[in-house]
Design an enzyme around this catalytic site. Structure first.
Site, PDB file in Angstrom:
ATOM      1  N   ALA A  47       0.863  -1.181   0.107  1.00 26.80           N
ATOM      2  CA  ALA A  47       0.141   0.303  -0.117  1.00 26.80           C
ATOM      3  C   ALA A  47       0.607   1.505   0.014  1.00 26.80           C
ATOM      4  O   ALA A  47       1.512   1.106   0.844  1.00 26.80           O
ATOM      5  CB  ALA A  47      -1.287   0.241   1.113  1.00 26.80           C
ATOM      6  N   ASP A  48       0.324   2.138  -1.035  1.00 20.18           N
ATOM      7  CA  ASP A  48       0.918   3.587  -0.561  1.00 20.18           C
ATOM      8  C   ASP A  48       0.232   4.691  -0.970  1.00 20.18           C
ATOM      9  O   ASP A  48      -0.523   4.591  -1.274  1.00 20.18           O
ATOM     10  CB  ASP A  48       1.762   3.851  -1.981  1.00 20.18           C
ATOM     11  CG  ASP A  48       2.530   5.077  -1.782  1.00 20.18           C
ATOM     12  OD1 ASP A  48       3.613   4.375  -0.799  1.00 20.18           O
ATOM     13  OD2 ASP A  48       2.730   5.823  -2.060  1.00 20.18           O
ATOM     14  N   THR A  49       0.225   5.321  -0.240  1.00 25.62           N
ATOM     15  CA  THR A  49      -0.962   6.885   0.259  1.00 25.62           C
ATOM     16  C   THR A  49       0.391   8.476   0.097  1.00 25.62           C
ATOM     17  O   THR A  49       1.603   8.100   0.435  1.00 25.62           O
ATOM     18  CB  THR A  49      -1.461   6.322   1.882  1.00 25.62           C
ATOM     19  OG1 THR A  49      -1.746   6.190   2.149  1.00 25.62           O
ATOM     20  CG2 THR A  49      -2.349   7.796   1.896  1.00 25.62           C
TER      21      THR A  49
END
Length: 200
Positions: free
Chosen positions: A73-75
């Protein structure tokens, strides 16, 4: 171990969410170095990074690794067509918060799930809008003094002290924190992970 997910991230927020969902996981941060590709639209970058984190980690795992699943995941913050990541220092964090104050920006989380057994990789992008109240210089500096800005995209954690400055959210609250629960459930089902055996 077969249903244990490898989380390719050391994010405390993502670990907390998986724990709350009763999904068994181990943590192995990805060796992938995040370098924004030239010409890619800002809103597509988090999903690209999530996929690259998963693929890079998969390529380095020992052959006898039992876990069949890898979650990445990456935000990032998208503001004025620019992808904003983690601030390098307090001055940059101040610049981010000053720009957000009184405006709406987008928090984009990309997630990717790999089933190592058959090589299937599914990813998606989850955008959410966050509106920040106008902030005084004193309020910005007060928040920076909390040190919550360190190590997070956009220099704030919405679930902590910064929440008092947020006047509106449109989208996935858990996605803003770092892992969108509803969309994660969908891709787990899509890849036939026994999700109902975990979610109780």
């Amino acid at each position: 171990m077969k249903n244990t997910i490898i989380l390719a991230s050391n994010s405390p927020r993502r670990k907390d969410i998986l724990t709350d969902l009763h999904i068994p996981f181990t943590v192995r941060p990805s060796p992938y170095e995040e370098i924004q590709p030239e010409g890619m639209k800002a809103g597509l970058i988090p999903e690209y990074f999530a996929r690259m984190k998963v693929e890079s980690l998969a390529a380095t795992l020992p052959a006898d690794t039992e876990e069949a699943w890898i979650l990445g995941a990456d935000t990032a913050i998208v503001f004025q067509e620019t992808c904003i990541g983690k601030p390098k220092d307090r001055n940059e964090a101040y610049t981010f918060l000053k720009a957000f104050a009184g405006h709406t920006h987008q928090v984009v989380t990309g997630i990717a799930l790999l089933h190592r057994t058959d090589g299937t990789l599914v990813s998606l992008t989850v955008p959410s809008d966050v509106t920040v109240k106008p902030m005084t210089e004193a309020e910005i500096n007060w928040y920076l003094d909390t040190d919550e800005w360190q190590g997070v995209a956009g220099a704030y954690r919405i679930q902590e002290s910064f929440s008092r400055f947020v006047s509106g959210i449109n989208g996935s609250y858990s996605g803003i924190i770092g892992l969108p629960i509803s969309e994660l459930y969908d891709i787990l089902k899509q890849l036939q992970y026994p999700v109902l055996d975990c979610l109780q």
